[in-house]
Design a protein around this motif. Structure first.
Motif, PDB file in Angstrom:
ATOM      1  N   ALA A 109       0.834  -1.206   0.000  1.00 36.42           N
ATOM      2  CA  ALA A 109       0.000   0.000   0.000  1.00 36.42           C
ATOM      3  C   ALA A 109       0.866   1.252   0.000  1.00 36.42           C
ATOM      4  CB  ALA A 109      -0.935  -0.011   1.197  1.00 36.42           C
ATOM      5  N   GLY A 110       1.944   1.233   0.765  1.00 38.42           N
ATOM      6  CA  GLY A 110       2.856   2.376   0.801  1.00 38.42           C
ATOM      7  C   GLY A 110       3.540   2.609  -0.529  1.00 38.42           C
ATOM      8  N   LEU A 111       3.927   1.527  -1.202  1.00 41.04           N
ATOM      9  CA  LEU A 111       4.566   1.661  -2.511  1.00 41.04           C
ATOM     10  C   LEU A 111       3.598   2.236  -3.534  1.00 41.04           C
ATOM     11  CD1 LEU A 111       6.616  -1.666  -2.757  1.00 41.04           C
ATOM     12  CD2 LEU A 111       7.337   0.563  -1.876  1.00 41.04           C
ATOM     13  N   ALA A 112       2.350   1.791  -3.482  1.00 46.27           N
ATOM     14  CA  ALA A 112       1.353   2.318  -4.419  1.00 46.27           C
ATOM     15  C   ALA A 112       1.161   3.814  -4.220  1.00 46.27           C
ATOM     16  CB  ALA A 112       0.033   1.571  -4.255  1.00 46.27           C
ATOM     17  N   ARG A 113       1.218   4.273  -2.968  1.00 50.03           N
ATOM     18  CA  ARG A 113       1.060   5.714  -2.701  1.00 50.03           C
ATOM     19  C   ARG A 113       2.208   6.527  -3.267  1.00 50.03           C
ATOM     20  NH1 ARG A 113      -1.141   3.804   2.243  1.00 50.03           N
ATOM     21  NH2 ARG A 113       0.888   3.905   3.281  1.00 50.03           N
ATOM     22  N   MET A 114       3.360   5.912  -3.448  1.00 49.73           N
ATOM     23  CA  MET A 114       4.510   6.618  -4.001  1.00 49.73           C
ATOM     24  C   MET A 114       4.369   6.887  -5.498  1.00 49.73           C
ATOM     25  SD  MET A 114       6.524   7.225  -1.487  1.00 49.73           S
ATOM     26  CE  MET A 114       5.030   7.433  -0.510  1.00 49.73           C
ATOM     27  N   LEU A 115       3.458   6.158  -6.155  1.00 50.64           N
ATOM     28  CA  LEU A 115       3.319   6.270  -7.610  1.00 50.64           C
ATOM     29  C   LEU A 115       2.498   7.477  -8.032  1.00 50.64           C
ATOM     30  CD1 LEU A 115       2.632   2.566  -8.615  1.00 50.64           C
ATOM     31  CD2 LEU A 115       4.609   3.927  -9.315  1.00 50.64           C
ATOM     32  N   ALA A 116       2.973   8.148  -9.061  1.00 47.30           N
ATOM     33  CA  ALA A 116       2.168   9.169  -9.719  1.00 47.30           C
ATOM     34  C   ALA A 116       1.069   8.477 -10.517  1.00 47.30           C
ATOM     35  CB  ALA A 116       3.051  10.003 -10.644  1.00 47.30           C
ATOM     36  N   PRO A 117      -0.016   9.177 -10.843  1.00 44.84           N
ATOM     37  CA  PRO A 117      -1.063   8.564 -11.671  1.00 44.84           C
ATOM     38  C   PRO A 117      -0.482   7.995 -12.963  1.00 44.84           C
ATOM     39  CG  PRO A 117      -1.834  10.629 -10.773  1.00 44.84           C
ATOM     40  CD  PRO A 117      -0.374  10.544 -10.412  1.00 44.84           C
ATOM     41  N   GLY A 118      -0.860   6.761 -13.261  1.00 44.42           N
ATOM     42  CA  GLY A 118      -0.325   6.086 -14.434  1.00 44.42           C
ATOM     43  C   GLY A 118       1.017   5.445 -14.213  1.00 44.42           C
ATOM     44  N   GLY A 119       1.550   5.542 -12.976  1.00 39.94           N
ATOM     45  CA  GLY A 119       2.857   4.984 -12.667  1.00 39.94           C
ATOM     46  C   GLY A 119       2.849   3.465 -12.618  1.00 39.94           C
ATOM     47  N   LEU A 120       4.032   2.894 -12.755  1.00 40.04           N
ATOM     48  CA  LEU A 120       4.210   1.448 -12.864  1.00 40.04           C
ATOM     49  C   LEU A 120       4.813   0.880 -11.594  1.00 40.04           C
ATOM     50  CD1 LEU A 120       4.236  -1.080 -14.809  1.00 40.04           C
ATOM     51  CD2 LEU A 120       6.603  -0.419 -15.335  1.00 40.04           C
ATOM     52  N   LEU A 121       4.173  -0.150 -11.029  1.00 45.23           N
ATOM     53  CA  LEU A 121       4.684  -0.878  -9.873  1.00 45.23           C
ATOM     54  C   LEU A 121       5.163  -2.242 -10.340  1.00 45.23           C
ATOM     55  CD1 LEU A 121       5.119  -1.291  -6.817  1.00 45.23           C
ATOM     56  CD2 LEU A 121       2.732  -2.033  -6.676  1.00 45.23           C
ATOM     57  N   SER A 122       6.440  -2.546 -10.122  1.00 42.64           N
ATOM     58  CA  SER A 122       7.046  -3.800 -10.563  1.00 42.64           C
ATOM     59  C   SER A 122       7.430  -4.633  -9.354  1.00 42.64           C
ATOM     60  CB  SER A 122       8.284  -3.498 -11.422  1.00 42.64           C
ATOM     61  OG  SER A 122       8.984  -4.683 -11.737  1.00 42.64           O
ATOM     62  N   LEU A 123       6.842  -5.835  -9.263  1.00 45.70           N
ATOM     63  CA  LEU A 123       7.099  -6.737  -8.137  1.00 45.70           C
ATOM     64  C   LEU A 123       7.704  -8.037  -8.644  1.00 45.70           C
ATOM     65  CD1 LEU A 123       3.637  -6.479  -6.306  1.00 45.70           C
ATOM     66  CD2 LEU A 123       5.689  -5.112  -5.844  1.00 45.70           C
ATOM     67  N   ALA A 223       6.726 -21.065 -13.208  1.00 49.66           N
ATOM     68  CA  ALA A 223       8.030 -20.434 -12.993  1.00 49.66           C
ATOM     69  C   ALA A 223       8.338 -20.326 -11.504  1.00 49.66           C
ATOM     70  CB  ALA A 223       8.044 -19.044 -13.624  1.00 49.66           C
ATOM     71  N   ALA A 224       9.608 -20.303 -11.166  1.00 50.02           N
ATOM     72  CA  ALA A 224      10.002 -20.162  -9.764  1.00 50.02           C
ATOM     73  C   ALA A 224       9.585 -18.808  -9.205  1.00 50.02           C
ATOM     74  CB  ALA A 224      11.511 -20.337  -9.626  1.00 50.02           C
ATOM     75  N   LEU A 225       9.650 -17.782 -10.039  1.00 53.55           N
ATOM     76  CA  LEU A 225       9.332 -16.422  -9.623  1.00 53.55           C
ATOM     77  C   LEU A 225       8.274 -15.839 -10.545  1.00 53.55           C
ATOM     78  CD1 LEU A 225      13.012 -15.180  -9.221  1.00 53.55           C
ATOM     79  CD2 LEU A 225      11.495 -15.861  -7.356  1.00 53.55           C
ATOM     80  N   LEU A 226       7.524 -14.889 -10.010  1.00 58.73           N
ATOM     81  CA  LEU A 226       6.551 -14.150 -10.809  1.00 58.73           C
ATOM     82  C   LEU A 226       6.941 -12.675 -10.827  1.00 58.73           C
ATOM     83  CD1 LEU A 226       3.131 -15.614  -9.578  1.00 58.73           C
ATOM     84  CD2 LEU A 226       4.458 -16.277 -11.614  1.00 58.73           C
ATOM     85  N   HIS A 227       6.849 -12.085 -11.999  1.00 59.10           N
ATOM     86  CA  HIS A 227       7.091 -10.647 -12.170  1.00 59.10           C
ATOM     87  C   HIS A 227       5.736 -10.013 -12.472  1.00 59.10           C
ATOM     88  CE1 HIS A 227       9.098  -7.190 -14.627  1.00 59.10           C
ATOM     89  NE2 HIS A 227       8.654  -6.780 -13.458  1.00 59.10           N
ATOM     90  N   LEU A 228       5.205  -9.253 -11.531  1.00 62.11           N
ATOM     91  CA  LEU A 228       3.892  -8.634 -11.670  1.00 62.11           C
ATOM     92  C   LEU A 228       4.050  -7.133 -11.870  1.00 62.11           C
ATOM     93  CD1 LEU A 228       3.573 -11.192  -9.610  1.00 62.11           C
ATOM     94  CD2 LEU A 228       1.264 -10.316  -9.341  1.00 62.11           C
ATOM     95  N   CYS A 229       3.288  -6.581 -12.789  1.00 64.23           N
ATOM     96  CA  CYS A 229       3.340  -5.161 -13.080  1.00 64.23           C
ATOM     97  C   CYS A 229       1.949  -4.554 -12.891  1.00 64.23           C
ATOM     98  CB  CYS A 229       3.823  -4.923 -14.498  1.00 64.23           C
ATOM     99  SG  CYS A 229       5.506  -5.533 -14.794  1.00 64.23           S
ATOM    100  N   GLY A 230       1.814  -3.683 -11.910  1.00 59.86           N
ATOM    101  CA  GLY A 230       0.565  -2.979 -11.671  1.00 59.86           C
ATOM    102  C   GLY A 230       0.675  -1.533 -12.116  1.00 59.86           C
ATOM    103  N   VAL A 231      -0.463  -0.923 -12.421  1.00 51.85           N
ATOM    104  CA  VAL A 231      -0.478   0.457 -12.894  1.00 51.85           C
ATOM    105  C   VAL A 231      -1.390   1.285 -12.000  1.00 51.85           C
ATOM    106  CG1 VAL A 231      -1.092   1.997 -14.794  1.00 51.85           C
ATOM    107  CG2 VAL A 231       0.043  -0.183 -15.266  1.00 51.85           C
ATOM    108  N   ARG A 232      -0.874   2.412 -11.514  1.00 45.67           N
ATOM    109  CA  ARG A 232      -1.633   3.282 -10.646  1.00 45.67           C
ATOM    110  C   ARG A 232      -2.756   3.973 -11.419  1.00 45.67           C
ATOM    111  NH1 ARG A 232      -2.739   3.905  -5.261  1.00 45.67           N
ATOM    112  NH2 ARG A 232      -3.156   6.076  -4.749  1.00 45.67           N
ATOM    113  N   GLY A 233      -3.979   3.835 -10.914  1.00 46.91           N
ATOM    114  CA  GLY A 233      -5.116   4.439 -11.585  1.00 46.91           C
ATOM    115  C   GLY A 233      -5.194   5.944 -11.372  1.00 46.91           C
TER     116      GLY A 233
END
Length: 233
Positions: A109-123, A223-233
């Motif tokens: 939740a804290g990481l999402a708050r750091m994103l500007a609108p339309g920003g990309l979160l990579s996990l 896969a051993a790992l997952l790379h998830l990409c979320g986008v800030r609305g």
């Protein structure tokens, strides 16, 4: 994973835009330095003093133009609100961190708050839906059977950690305002390779096979790992 991240960045931002990047739990700074070399302004956060020292040493060897684009912060990724204002970054990375947290929801939740609108979160997370693969392929049947009903596992460092399931993280990302946009598998074919194994002569073919598998069903799901990409609305 770097290729996957570059694909998502290229698909979301104009070519040549200098992005503001936050790398939480940056480790030795591999991705932070790579993105700084590409022209982006990068802030790296790391709480492990040894890793931070390695990153600082690597940064010191870079040209001044790159050094000036990187800021290193010693801290816990869960206190981003102390260091940065909401909406301060276009891209936020959190790779290989969630498995060490019993409950990562507050961090996310804290990481999402750091994103500007339309920003990309990579996990980058351990795939909780495929925990039986590594012990199963290694012939450790007891551990493989136990892995079907748990998200706990012991990593290569001997630490007891946890994995994340795709469905649960998809729901979490939607709840924090950065819904899942794309996901990939990482280390589909190479998970059993030793960390110190020499690079194969056909590295280009290996990377091409891994990249293809990481975006193709059903391979990416195991896969051993997952790379998830979320986008800030």
């Amino acid at each position: 994973m770097a290729r996957q991240l570059d694909e998502q960045i290229a698909g979301r931002f104009p070519v040549g835009q200098r992005l503001r990047v936050l790398d939480v739990g940056m480790g030795q700074g591999t991705q932070a330095l790579r993105l700084a070399r590409a022209g982006h302004k990068v802030t790296g956060v790391e709480q492990d003093a040894t890793m931070l020292a390695v990153a600082r040493e690597a940064l010191a060897g870079e040209p001044e133009g790159i050094r000036s684009r990187v800021r290193l912060v010693e801290g816990d990724g869960r206190d981003t609100g102390v260091h940065f204002l909401p909406g301060s970054f276009d891209v936020v990375l959190c790779h290989g961190v969630l498995m060490y947290l019993e409950d990562p929801d507050a961090l996310l939740a804290g990481l999402a708050r750091m994103l500007a609108p339309g920003g990309l979160l990579s996990l980058l997370v351990r795939n909780g839906d495929a925990l039986a693969m590594r012990p199963g392929l290694a012939g450790d049947w007891a551990t493989a059977l136990a892995s079907f009903d748990s998200t706990a596992y012991t990593n290569r460092l001997g630490l007891d950690v946890r994995a994340d399931r795709l469905d649960a993280l998809t729901s979490t990302l939607a709840g924090i305002g950065a819904p899942l946009h794309a996901w990939y598998g990482v280390r589909v074919f190479t998970d059993l390779a030793a960390d110190d194994a020499p690079a194969p002569q056909d590295m280009d073919a290996l990377l091409a096979a891994e990249e293809r598998a990481g975006r193709t069903d059903p391979y990416r799901a195991v896969a051993a790992l997952l790379h998830l990409c979320g986008v800030r609305g």
